[in-house]
Enzyme design. Sequence first.
Site, PDB file in Angstrom:
ATOM      1  CG  HIS A 186      44.663  43.383  17.541  1.00  0.00           C
ATOM      2  ND1 HIS A 186      44.491  42.042  17.797  1.00  0.00           N
ATOM      3  CD2 HIS A 186      43.568  44.004  18.057  1.00  0.00           C
ATOM      4  CE1 HIS A 186      43.331  41.860  18.437  1.00  0.00           C
ATOM      5  NE2 HIS A 186      42.758  43.022  18.605  1.00  0.00           N
ATOM      6  CG  HIS A 240      45.832  44.413  21.411  1.00  0.00           C
ATOM      7  ND1 HIS A 240      45.663  44.902  22.686  1.00  0.00           N
ATOM      8  CD2 HIS A 240      46.174  45.481  20.663  1.00  0.00           C
ATOM      9  CE1 HIS A 240      45.879  46.209  22.691  1.00  0.00           C
ATOM     10  NE2 HIS A 240      46.201  46.588  21.483  1.00  0.00           N
ATOM     11  CB  ILE A 247      43.404  54.986  18.053  1.00  0.00           C
ATOM     12  CG1 ILE A 247      43.464  56.126  17.041  1.00  0.00           C
ATOM     13  CG2 ILE A 247      42.429  53.910  17.550  1.00  0.00           C
ATOM     14  CD1 ILE A 247      42.139  56.774  16.710  1.00  0.00           C
ATOM     15  CG  HIS A 278      42.534  48.349  17.885  1.00  0.00           C
ATOM     16  ND1 HIS A 278      43.483  48.592  18.844  1.00  0.00           N
ATOM     17  CD2 HIS A 278      41.813  47.289  18.331  1.00  0.00           C
ATOM     18  CE1 HIS A 278      43.332  47.731  19.833  1.00  0.00           C
ATOM     19  NE2 HIS A 278      42.327  46.933  19.550  1.00  0.00           N
ATOM     20  CB  SER A 328      42.820  41.398  59.437  1.00  0.00           C
ATOM     21  OG  SER A 328      42.371  42.546  60.103  1.00  0.00           O
ATOM     22  CD  GLU A 349      41.679  44.560  47.804  1.00  0.00           C
ATOM     23  OE1 GLU A 349      41.459  45.266  46.802  1.00  0.00           O
ATOM     24  OE2 GLU A 349      41.423  44.941  48.964  1.00  0.00           O
ATOM     25  CG  HIS A 388      38.539  38.030  58.184  1.00  0.00           C
ATOM     26  ND1 HIS A 388      39.891  37.878  58.398  1.00  0.00           N
ATOM     27  CD2 HIS A 388      38.092  38.856  59.173  1.00  0.00           C
ATOM     28  CE1 HIS A 388      40.252  38.573  59.466  1.00  0.00           C
ATOM     29  NE2 HIS A 388      39.185  39.161  59.968  1.00  0.00           N
ATOM     30  CG  ASP A 445      33.844  43.718  59.125  1.00  0.00           C
ATOM     31  OD1 ASP A 445      33.493  44.726  59.765  1.00  0.00           O
ATOM     32  OD2 ASP A 445      35.029  43.392  58.968  1.00  0.00           O
ATOM     33  CG  HIS A 453      33.632  42.989  54.758  1.00  0.00           C
ATOM     34  ND1 HIS A 453      32.883  44.018  54.246  1.00  0.00           N
ATOM     35  CD2 HIS A 453      34.828  43.543  55.099  1.00  0.00           C
ATOM     36  CE1 HIS A 453      33.583  45.148  54.305  1.00  0.00           C
ATOM     37  NE2 HIS A 453      34.760  44.883  54.809  1.00  0.00           N
ATOM     38  NE  ARG A 506      37.095  38.793  63.255  1.00  0.00           N
ATOM     39  CZ  ARG A 506      36.169  39.389  64.002  1.00  0.00           C
ATOM     40  NH1 ARG A 506      34.905  39.004  63.897  1.00  0.00           N
ATOM     41  NH2 ARG A 506      36.481  40.353  64.818  1.00  0.00           N
TER      42      ARG A 506
END
Lengths: 680, 680
Positions: A30, A69, A189, A263, A386, A418, A469, A477, A481, A528
């Site tokens: 690149h 890149h 671009i 690119h 939890s 997450e 869990h 749930d 889940h 759990r």
Amino acid sequence: MSQFTDLDKLAVSTIRLLAVDQVAAANSGHPGAPLGLAPAAHVIWKQMKLNPGDPGWINRDRFVLSNGHACALLYAMLHLSGFDFKIEDLQQFRQLGSKCPGHPEFELPGVEVTTGPLGQGVSNAVGLAIAQANFAATYNKPGFTLSDSYTFTFLGDGCLQEGVSSETSSLAGHLQLGNLIALYDDNQITIDGATNVSFTEDVAKRYEAYGWEVLHVANGNEDLDGLAQAIAQAKRSKDKPTLIKITTTIGFGSLQAGSHSVHGAPLKLDDVKQLKTNMGFDPERSFVVPQEVYDLYNTQIIQPGVQQYEAWTKLVQEYSAKYPELGAEVQRRLAGDLPRDWEAALPVYKPEDDAVATRKLSEIVLQNIQATLPEMIGGSADLTPSNLTRWKEAVDFQPPASGLGDYVGRYIRYGVREHGMGAIMNGISAFGANYKAYGGTFLNFVSYAAGAVRLSALSGHPVIWVATHDSIGLGEDGPTHQPIETLAHFRALPNMQVWRPADGNEVSAAYKVALTHKHTPAIIALSRQNLPQLQGSSIEKAMRGGYVLQDADNADITLVSTGSEVSLAVEAAKVLAEKKINVRIVSLPDFHTFDQQSEEYQLSVFPDNVPIMSIEVLATSGWAKYAHESFGIDHFGASGKAPEIYKKFEFTPEGVATRAEKTVAFYKNKQVTSPLHKPF
Amino acid sequence: MSQFTDLDKLAVSTIRLLAVDQVAAANSGHPGAPLGLAPAAHVIWKQMKLNPGDPGWINRDRFVLSNGHACALLYAMLHLSGFDFKIEDLQQFRQLGSKCPGHPEFELPGVEVTTGPLGQGVSNAVGLAIAQANFAATYNKPGFTLSDSYTFTFLGDGCLQEGVSSETSSLAGHLQLGNLIALYDDNQITIDGATNVSFTEDVAKRYEAYGWEVLHVANGNEDLDGLAQAIAQAKRSKDKPTLIKITTTIGFGSLQAGSHSVHGAPLKLDDVKQLKTNMGFDPERSFVVPQEVYDLYNTQIIQPGVQQYEAWTKLVQEYSAKYPELGAEVQRRLAGDLPRDWEAALPVYKPEDDAVATRKLSEIVLQNIQATLPEMIGGSADLTPSNLTRWKEAVDFQPPASGLGDYVGRYIRYGVREHGMGAIMNGISAFGANYKAYGGTFLNFVSYAAGAVRLSALSGHPVIWVATHDSIGLGEDGPTHQPIETLAHFRALPNMQVWRPADGNEVSAAYKVALTHKHTPAIIALSRQNLPQLQGSSIEKAMRGGYVLQDADNADITLVSTGSEVSLAVEAAKVLAEKKINVRIVSLPDFHTFDQQSEEYQLSVFPDNVPIMSIEVLATSGWAKYAHESFGIDHFGASGKAPEIYKKFEFTPEGVATRAEKTVAFYKNKQVTSPLHKPF
């Protein structure tokens, strides 16, 4: 008057051509972004604190190439600034075994993190900045600034489009990380063409909304002074990260400048030649660095960096004299050692102890070891109550002005992010100082972070996912889940521990192994629901990844299991005993660790002549490595009370026993060989 | 004067209590958000176009509950508005087998998409809005507005923190989707506590930066008129999606109002009672709907909806008379049928045809079938020239004002937003009208979208991933781009086709099966490098998921393989033939499809008495289902020229032959049973 001379311009041209020559030699790569970004790289480097003699110096400034890149640019910079990248290395760009692979890799000297998958680098940079803020807050003392480094990052439109960077940029703004300076290559671009086909948002306004300082350099192709002023202003912004939008021309100077064709494909030969001619270089020669450019880098960058390094080394010695305990702790952490006897704090359980959810047992471990391990820095993606990831005395890592915590805090409120959490943990780990980052979410949502988890494994960042869990056992749930494919996915990822402990001793073992490893990340899958403490478990046994929990003479079958199903196997064995079927029970909390045991040990766990059946309430895929038959769940789960779901899918002592009986009958009078035997 | 009466307030109270009663009955669930959002739900419903008698009506307004944990609210709304949710169903909230699972599921009447994993619903809503804009642009005619529906969505702080929603919201702004109205529940609470611990960005400003219209209702708890005015204004915003920030109190009316403890746990009994008393309901009764509330919903919502439905039905009849071809096409699409003989356009190859990269063969398929299949709507996450996903005559799906395309266009420039693309494809598919959405990226980056892919499989949205650069064969880009665990991951996902075709006929078969399926998504993994057309392949055979490519008398071994390694197996067989080893070759392009064949057929492919070895340049995990031994790559790849990487890892005819020989020797004189035989 400009602080830059014609020599700086020559250096910029040298950088541009070094990048172009690498791509040309490889006939792959690149060239576009390096041509546009060379001035910014040069200006950053001129004020960077670095020492090529010690690439791991904890107080170096970090530079992260999020648009990985463009790495021909990075390799050129590392070459010029004295890191172990020779011209011969650059000439091997993108060749097998080369020091200059197609995307930057963490293990290379001066490469801070592995980048290429877009959005990760800038997110790692947020993690680096968090770690720096924490390290400084923890160890700096009046007159002893052990840590005051900055994290710089280049990012392109692609990085900005990826959701992971949105997550981490929002958090960086919240955390007021003034030590973070991102330079956005606004070259309009992407691979599909002009950014206006998909990306017309107001990036500057978005980053202001995140709480960032936003600056603009209109002519990033040439305006060295403008770049330097922006960087100086960014450094003055102490309570906000800064985004410097630098408008550049992709492939600047090339005949293809401003087009997406520059690119990701090498320049044509005549284009390379005109570029060199226009820059005053010999069009027939490649990989040329004028001596005066080397001299510039030596006198203006390397030597000042080494001086700062030496002053810092002296400062640390004085610090250790004045603050012997803290000094020893810093030295220990920089050496990458854990404190002596830290593992003494890991709890040990007996079979008569209460049944407890493994997520709760994990909380006890974290509670017990946090005081001993100042390098532990944890958090949760908004599931703290939890995941049970926060110890009682924890201080939140928050900007002091918020009144909610302090940078000395070691508990991070990641928000519902997450993927960002995963990428930030990688950055924290890459900072050094032995940081042990962990992050909590539901096991099923570790998948949201798959891009970052993969890079943990590839780079060898020993981060820990506290993944609670962990199955249909989460109950109401429901299937959105309840993980099914998740363990199969991550077990298939190289260099990845995937623990699913069955009781308290196994939870302790999982943390002990995961925290001790220096180059392997871990997912710890936790229940759990309550699980009994097992007869036959111990930390030592579980640390081997798999072990015989319960042996039997003249065994008819080996039941192998993990987590919540190990105690189910124990119950099933009782049912089978009534039917005169002798059962061995193996607990296999981590495949990866087990695979590293001796062949002899492995065969003692899974010997010949006894059929092996696995039991796990997730996908069966991957189990055939150890088991002849597998009882699992190769469909999605259901919403309801956990015991009812277990019953519906026949994960009961009777359901297991029935399948075990069928397995015994199936293999009767057949020659049974351990699956561990392999022809190659 | 208010357009709302005391009866509306009573309805809002009824909704609130129906939600609270569900959670109480289940002793599990999320009462907080429904209490805050009930007014907004009621106001939206009062102007929604819907017909409970035909939940799939193509011109209905859609409502997506992106914060799916608040589903007790949704079930209450569906009950009141006449969908097949009885009070008895609501009483079974979160029980096994109930119609009211813990998160909303796509197959339920009136539930537009499965939600729960945060950020997905609002992103699906963008897909629904895209589909509506395309459907309207394609079929509306002067005087015949076949499609003018809106998509509404509720989302919370969590949805806004997830990167996937950032990706799709940015694109929605770019696409100027005026038919999309999102209501942001600004309740300042997430599971970790106040949003100020992690989420202090200026959401309104961010959405303005994306190009959205942003409105604010300051008292979302009670201000029905303010909500109605905001919705009316949003509908007038024809060239911008709208975000209505509604400031609410989580758990409004509860003793725990405004606290995170009301987010995900049932209210205490005395709290429920005081709530009912304060709302004028009998504190001792549950699941109460006053008759006048039913009447309100019947006369003001259901009856007007049914009238609109009947008018629309008549309009379509007239349309079909005036535009018979288009009318027939609409009818066909609404029936979910593909055009007769569409598959005639699929190319067929002979062994003497040129070697071609399967990504290129995929391009030919798309080019050939696009004219026949107006329901095909594709795109790429900014890798169009690499994925080869765009047919020559394609019109981009772009806002007409952009000058870059039109809503009638069927090619979407997704930008570098893989996760967003996946979630949008799910939304497009959920719209109905037989939309067949496909999206291109590199196979390795499908993992970025794992959250959305999982929901495709769980919901049964038959979307297609055109996943090119499917192995180390991509070469120089190196290990950050080379998938290893990816196929193992997605093969372990229930209800997921994972094709890895070996040549042109297999590519045609993959598309034929994937496009025909109504409830199973597909990933089609495609090579960057050229592959020969195989002797023995055919569309018909490959459509079985696996078949004998090359048989042998007295076979010593079966080599089973996919994609680029099938031709390698053919070459290895030649090496082995010289050593008098007879080789059967099986091509297994899709495990999922193969698993659905008869046992007899499967055993004809993998018979007893012949050892089976798999060959694939990715993780071996999962292969033991079909093969006794596996030759794969259980470590990360490398940057370099593809043939050199293949050689380094010994994926050469000789490397395969050596392992095959060892396998033959290993199983000599052993009883060899097909892995397909199972005791249970």
